[in-house]
Write a protein that holds these residues in place. Structure first.
Motif, PDB file in Angstrom:
ATOM      1  N   THR A  57      -1.199  -5.247  -3.907  1.00 56.61           N
ATOM      2  CA  THR A  57      -2.094  -4.221  -3.355  1.00 56.61           C
ATOM      3  C   THR A  57      -1.832  -2.817  -3.894  1.00 56.61           C
ATOM      4  N   ASN A  58      -0.664  -2.622  -4.473  1.00 57.44           N
ATOM      5  CA  ASN A  58      -0.342  -1.268  -4.949  1.00 57.44           C
ATOM      6  C   ASN A  58       0.593  -1.353  -6.138  1.00 57.44           C
ATOM      7  N   PRO A  59       0.119  -1.984  -7.199  1.00 56.52           N
ATOM      8  CA  PRO A  59       1.027  -2.285  -8.320  1.00 56.52           C
ATOM      9  C   PRO A  59       1.491  -1.048  -9.073  1.00 56.52           C
ATOM     10  N   ASN A  60       0.754   0.053  -8.973  1.00 56.81           N
ATOM     11  CA  ASN A  60       1.102   1.245  -9.753  1.00 56.81           C
ATOM     12  C   ASN A  60       1.559   2.414  -8.898  1.00 56.81           C
ATOM     13  N   GLY A  61       1.615   2.185  -7.598  1.00 59.12           N
ATOM     14  CA  GLY A  61       2.161   3.215  -6.715  1.00 59.12           C
ATOM     15  C   GLY A  61       1.234   4.382  -6.439  1.00 59.12           C
ATOM     16  N   ASN A  62      -0.003   4.335  -6.930  1.00 56.82           N
ATOM     17  CA  ASN A  62      -0.886   5.489  -6.715  1.00 56.82           C
ATOM     18  C   ASN A  62      -1.781   5.344  -5.483  1.00 56.82           C
ATOM     19  N   ALA A 107       3.432   7.124  -4.648  1.00 62.12           N
ATOM     20  CA  ALA A 107       4.790   6.714  -4.289  1.00 62.12           C
ATOM     21  C   ALA A 107       5.818   7.284  -5.271  1.00 62.12           C
ATOM     22  N   PRO A 108       6.988   7.630  -4.763  1.00 61.70           N
ATOM     23  CA  PRO A 108       8.062   8.092  -5.653  1.00 61.70           C
ATOM     24  C   PRO A 108       8.291   7.093  -6.777  1.00 61.70           C
ATOM     25  N   GLY A 109       8.442   7.617  -7.978  1.00 63.00           N
ATOM     26  CA  GLY A 109       8.642   6.746  -9.135  1.00 63.00           C
ATOM     27  C   GLY A 109       7.366   6.368  -9.843  1.00 63.00           C
ATOM     28  N   SER A 110       6.239   6.536  -9.188  1.00 61.35           N
ATOM     29  CA  SER A 110       4.968   6.198  -9.842  1.00 61.35           C
ATOM     30  C   SER A 110       4.656   7.234 -10.914  1.00 61.35           C
ATOM     31  N   LEU A 111       3.813   6.830 -11.834  1.00 54.07           N
ATOM     32  CA  LEU A 111       3.408   7.723 -12.913  1.00 54.07           C
ATOM     33  C   LEU A 111       2.826   9.023 -12.342  1.00 54.07           C
ATOM     34  N   ALA A 117      -6.511   7.654  -5.887  1.00 52.53           N
ATOM     35  CA  ALA A 117      -5.714   6.691  -5.113  1.00 52.53           C
ATOM     36  C   ALA A 117      -6.229   5.257  -5.220  1.00 52.53           C
ATOM     37  N   ASP A 118      -7.150   5.016  -6.121  1.00 54.44           N
ATOM     38  CA  ASP A 118      -7.677   3.654  -6.276  1.00 54.44           C
ATOM     39  C   ASP A 118      -6.590   2.803  -6.916  1.00 54.44           C
ATOM     40  N   ALA A 119      -6.216   1.725  -6.227  1.00 53.99           N
ATOM     41  CA  ALA A 119      -5.081   0.910  -6.685  1.00 53.99           C
ATOM     42  C   ALA A 119      -5.394   0.109  -7.942  1.00 53.99           C
ATOM     43  N   ARG A 120      -6.666   0.018  -8.308  1.00 52.36           N
ATOM     44  CA  ARG A 120      -7.057  -0.851  -9.417  1.00 52.36           C
ATOM     45  C   ARG A 120      -6.862  -0.163 -10.764  1.00 52.36           C
ATOM     46  N   ALA A 121      -6.282  -0.882 -11.715  1.00 52.09           N
ATOM     47  CA  ALA A 121      -6.143  -0.329 -13.068  1.00 52.09           C
ATOM     48  C   ALA A 121      -7.537  -0.067 -13.619  1.00 52.09           C
ATOM     49  N   PRO A 122      -7.760   0.961 -14.409  1.00 50.97           N
ATOM     50  CA  PRO A 122      -6.773   1.907 -14.926  1.00 50.97           C
ATOM     51  C   PRO A 122      -6.695   3.201 -14.105  1.00 50.97           C
ATOM     52  N   ALA A 177       1.315   4.457   0.397  1.00 50.81           N
ATOM     53  CA  ALA A 177       1.369   3.008   0.614  1.00 50.81           C
ATOM     54  C   ALA A 177       2.619   2.455  -0.060  1.00 50.81           C
ATOM     55  N   PRO A 178       3.202   1.407   0.507  1.00 51.16           N
ATOM     56  CA  PRO A 178       4.373   0.808  -0.157  1.00 51.16           C
ATOM     57  C   PRO A 178       3.978   0.165  -1.486  1.00 51.16           C
ATOM     58  N   TRP A 179       4.892   0.206  -2.426  1.00 51.27           N
ATOM     59  CA  TRP A 179       4.688  -0.534  -3.674  1.00 51.27           C
ATOM     60  C   TRP A 179       4.443  -1.996  -3.335  1.00 51.27           C
ATOM     61  N   ASP A 180       3.518  -2.615  -4.017  1.00 53.43           N
ATOM     62  CA  ASP A 180       3.236  -4.022  -3.753  1.00 53.43           C
ATOM     63  C   ASP A 180       2.480  -4.574  -4.958  1.00 53.43           C
ATOM     64  N   LYS A 181       2.982  -5.677  -5.489  1.00 50.54           N
ATOM     65  CA  LYS A 181       2.403  -6.239  -6.717  1.00 50.54           C
ATOM     66  C   LYS A 181       0.900  -6.519  -6.542  1.00 50.54           C
TER      67      LYS A 181
END
Lengths: 673, 673
Positions: free
Chosen positions: B490-495, A551-555, A310-315, B484-488
């Motif tokens: 804080t949550n750009p990838n929805g994970n 979230a729905p739609g996420s990879l 659940a870490d929001a940071r890429a990758p 979490a809600p999608w957010d450029k």
């Protein structure tokens, strides 16, 4: 005599299949991935099993024996050097190929352990990567460890190629112990390898910030491990040493076991019988599970699991293992040890694996089998006479354990004397860690040691149950208990509650509803219990564990659509074994998994249906999960419900165990002080 | 040296308390119900424990010792012959009464087993009842058995007197076995006794109809048992005999146990320590539970349970046992047997009970203590070196078992090497049965044997946990994991998923929410974990079991308001031990239970708080629950969460168990046939 149709391929059969494949692909390199038994077509197998169970002991089975098929998975590398992935079925008796598929580039074959070795080698050979590592000023005596991982979900923006990535750590070599725990020293860098070129094609740099820091900020200093600290688990290195006051508990069976194993696959125990097999993807599988000869389950397996982070940071949006589909749970099975992985009198089973040359070898002790005591099975005391009758709950445990880099999972099927079947999963091993700057905390996980962030994640499992409740034509229904409305005629005192039954007519996904005591029953609508008049059935209450949070739609979401329901009911089709589909490695969306299967909206009443049970753990690590986490235990229970005509354990003897003794030396009636 | 303040009253202390009471009530009959330890006022006890744990071994404790108090419960029967119920506290050191209450007529004292005997006697003496029984033409060789039960909730329309009722059965005496199972032969009649007059004051006739029949129709014939059939569980009577092929599993500890018991109450095991006590109402209680001297729990107990039945026909709306408040779980505790109730090396504890004359006697073997293996505790294999480190999960089990007429419950507290505390309840015994006409089925239960309807019911338990996480000032919060809600940014990838924390500021009832992974944490807000920076805590996930189903406003509902939430958080007050209040026998509404306690809306942050965990089973019987049901097992797990600075089991040795052996004779590689 030919092997039983559920018996795994022998070394000889495996080699034979390999040779057929090699003869069909001359003049190219054949890089094998797997060779294992393709289980028979179910229609053929139903006939075979019927004949088998009708046969007298010692007699041969009067039924056509299904062909003995080997599933062969391999890459063909021709003159263009671009591997092409093939799957073939070889009849090992006729020595003929009976099916051949060239898998499209949109799918990736499951990884093999030697691909992991390629990554380690590529890192060694990459000047760019070596230079990047040099930027870190590792403490003296520390060496780099590259931990190969699947690449995870392929971003829509990435080129569709086969990749591997490495998580990097420093290992303290000063203690001279090769098992010193390197996960305590994470490095914020990930090399990515192109599997075809076997070159490092990219290096990802990881953020090491905490709350309030940007998602991409790399705020760390070159002396990245200075704020980390040792966290050893091997006994000779554990801080403070191991405890000395734990006295052994010995479990013995002086009169032998109550189980019998024949043919290295057929198990009989306390009125139960079944076949056990093992394959590279699912590990141990039970077949044809019966009680007093009555059929209950055609096939029981762990089908898939997904571990999204659940870490929001890429990758880290790509960090999502599918441990069955990506690499094969069977491939990662431990060689189990006497007196360590289970206690008592143990029977081990071996499997067969192949190398990249297709040469088979034994994979020893991948399954262990033993019986164990699980406390009081049933008890009643007649308070008038004072007589207590108490029996023990005895279980037969079929266990396998897999190691996936840092994590381990202990899977067990347990049959018990009360007719119950329990699936148990224990999650243990080492949590996945990344580096975090000194003094910071994070909303992406918990700081479990200096500089070590254990990221929040989920483990979501899917078990597959192909029932055969007194035959293959079954129906699924669920029962709920509901408060009944007050009514002068039917509920004058308000204490009545009603049981509502809903038949699941069509294949679909369904959810747990503990607030209604939702209980699923797999019934045989064609056979009634003589006493109650209800159809014979097995029941289960799906654990109401949290579903996937991405979230729905996420990879992560798209790749694991099977996580969206606790229960899936599908109509049986040959080769539909995998909850998230055949190909999960680098998948972008679940293809051919349960989510697709239910779209057929098959009629599943009085049909050959399959049940999928999805359950899991939202794992927000605690400090106590470090450095090796205590087992988190999950169980799913399948129990007979009007299948039998009494408690099947009612004839378990209530004899007193003669080896139990009073505790004496340890106990004094004197005061503590 | 005076006894430890948590130690149960000795026979001598009990007798002394009785004598004080007798001396204070001359010239009347004193009919004793209970005499047991009144636990010390907590403020005094906190000081005492602090001094006790600060003292060096062998030194005396420098603290005022709390007074040693006996709670005495008894009826006073004066010249008017009307019993009056009293509760007194006697200081057994000063031999003085320090408190005296005469309990109002609106409450009923808990029942005693000799009141049950009065009912049996009254039935014998009642001509009306004997005539009613004669109406049934019992088969030859059958005799009447009257099973005494509490009366249940008092209808608003009934006079407020003390009643008992009897469930009636026929027992087949032709086999000459006094343990022949009479529950297989239910008679549709219930005698009701007025406890003061000891006379049968009413006879209720039961309906025996099925679906579609009226609630009151008595459609049965006089030959009411002719369609019933034998259902034996004692081994010498079990149909088909007991199975012969179950080989013993022996559990031995050749080097002795890892636990030590001193002072018949103080237990030390694997860094844990606690006191164990026993009282007539709650059975076994744990006190002052510590790990490495650090306080975790002040007091842990099973507080109450309610078992309401869902049969809409009168008088079953009254059928609702409160097995702790009505009769006392401790009073119903089994005398446990070596080699039957647990295996291995066992320490038993005795209690003291009194007769109606107040004379104390030993209640032997009411608690058993032993350690057991529970599979793999943690494991990690370094796949590079192939080295597996695997340790066992060891548990210390403190168990007691109660028999309540037909049912039994096995209660266990389990401490483990990973710092966990598990509450376990097993429900077993014989389901409650009523007669049903031949060939009928019912929406009130399941026909489990000829003529035998096992009624639908629930078991709802309440455990009471008085925590002391590194001290008495604690706070309760719950954490949930949310998409979490999608957010450029804080949550750009929805994970990403977020952990939401909610502090429970005021005393209240709360619910399980597994869909959000709702996890309750009892934190000490004054002490932080050095590594994570989080407050030290223990966490638990309340099992999301179904709540009471009886309709709001119904007698069953009103009496068991504690069943309306999975978790109750209250502020500690002395003497608030019982989830459904002090007096449950014939109650019409829960008084003084958790539902009342939370009404104070006490601030419970950084306070001495108490947690109540409510969980249960909606039990719609299956045929397999007959004639004795296989244990249904429930567990509630309390686990450290940033309480320790590493996995507390990391120092458990990984040594190989030397007694484990390979299974050989049982296994052949030959074919099955």
């Amino acid at each position: 005599m030919a092997p039983h149709p559920f018996k795994i391929l022998s070394v000889e059969e495996t080699r034979l299949a390999r040779d057929v494949i090699l003869s069909l692909h001359p003049d190219v390199v054949v890089d094998f991935r797997e060779i294992f038994l393709q289980e028979p077509n179910k229609e053929l197998m139903k006939q075979y099993l019927e004949a088998e169970h009708a046969a007298q002991p010692g007699q041969s089975v009067h039924s056509k024996r299904p062909p003995r098929l080997a599933k062969c998975m391999y890459d063909i590398i021709g003159s263009d050097k671009v591997p092409e992935y093939h799957e073939s079925l070889v009849d090992v008796e006729t020595k003929k190929r009976v099916n051949h598929e060239v898998i499209g580039k949109e799918h990736q074959a499951s990884l093999t352990l030697w691909e992991f070795e390629h990554l380690v080698q590529a890192c060694k050979e990459s000047e760019e990567f070596q230079a990047a590592i040099k930027e870190f000023q590792l403490p003296e005596g520390f060496e780099l460890v590259v931990e190969p991982w699947p690449y995870g979900g392929l971003d829509a923006t990435s080129e569709n190629r086969r990749y591997f990535q490495g998580l990097c750590f420093g290992q303290d070599t000063r203690n001279g112990n090769p098992d010193s725990n390197f996960y305590a020293y994470p490095l914020p860098i990930i090399p990515v390898m192109d599997a075809h070129t076997r070159k490092i094609c990219r290096i990802d740099r990881l953020a090491t910030g905490g709350k309030g820091d940007s998602l991409t900020g790399k705020t760390h200093s070159p002396r990245i491990l200075d704020h980390c600290q040792s966290a050893e688990y091997v006994p000779e290195l554990v801080e403070g040493g191991t405890r000395k006051d734990m006295k052994p508990i010995n479990i013995t069976q002086p009169e032998g076991t109550s189980f019998k194993v024949s043919d290295e696959s057929f198990v009989e125990w306390q009125k139960w019988s079944f076949r056990v097999s093992f394959n590279p993807r699912e590990g141990a599988v039970l077949h044809d599970v019966r009680y007093e000869g009555r059929s209950i389950i055609y096939r029981l397996s762990i089908s898939e699991m997904s571990v999204p982070y659940a870490d929001a940071r890429a990758p880290f949006h790509r960090k999502q293992a599918f441990d069955f589909g990506d690499g094969g749970a069977g491939n990662c099975a431990n060689n189990l040890s006497l007196g360590c992985d289970c206690l008592g009198v143990i029977k081990y089973f071996d499997a067969v694996i192949v190398g990249s040359d297709g040469e088979p070898k034994e994979h020893p002790n991948v399954i262990c089998l033993h019986e164990q005591d699980n406390g009081i099975g049933w008890k009643h005391t007649n308070w008038r006479t004072g007589r207590a009758v108490v029996t023990r709950l005895r279980e037969l445990v079929i266990q396998f354990i897999i190691t996936l880099a840092n994590y381990e999972y202990v899977f067990a099927y347990k049959l018990d004397t009360a007719g119950g079947i329990t699936l148990e999963v224990r999650a243990t091993g080492i949590v996945s860690t990344v580096n975090i700057d000194p003094g910071k905390t994070s909303e992406y996980g918990n700081v479990v040691s200096g500089g070590v962030l254990a990221q929040n994640h989920q483990h979501i499992f899917a078990a597959r149950l192909d029932p055969a409740i007194d035959g293959h034509n079954n129906t699924l229904l669920y029962e709920e208990s509901h408060t009944a409305p007050w009514d002068k005629e039917t509920n004058p005192n308000g204490n009545f509650y009603e049981i509502r039954k809903t038949i699941v007519n069509r294949s679909q996904g369904l959810d747990a509803a503990p607030e209604h005591n939702r209980t699923f029953k797999i019934i045989n609508p064609n056979k009634k219990n003589k006493l109650s008049g209800n159809p014979v059935s097995y029941k289960f209450q799906p654990p109401a564990t949290q579903k996937l949070l991405a979230a729905p739609g996420s990879l992560q979401y798209q790749r694991a659509l099977f996580t969206q329901h606790h229960v899936w009911a599908t109509k049986y089709q040959d080769n539909e074994l995998y909850a998230a589909g055949r190909y999960t490695l680098q998948s972008q969306v679940e293809v051919g998994g349960v989510h697709d299967m239910v779209k057929r909206k098959d009629d599943i009443t009085n049909e050959d249906l399959v049940l999928w049970s999805v359950f899991g753990l939202t794992h927000n690590p605690r400090v106590e999960d470090w450095p090796v986490m205590p087992s988190e235990i999950f169980q799913v229970h399948f129990k007979p419900s009007d299948f039998f005509e009494r408690n099947p354990a009612i004839d378990v003897p209530s004899s007193k165990n003669q080896a139990s003794v009073l505790a004496k030396d340890c106990c004094s009636s004197g005061q503590k002080l």
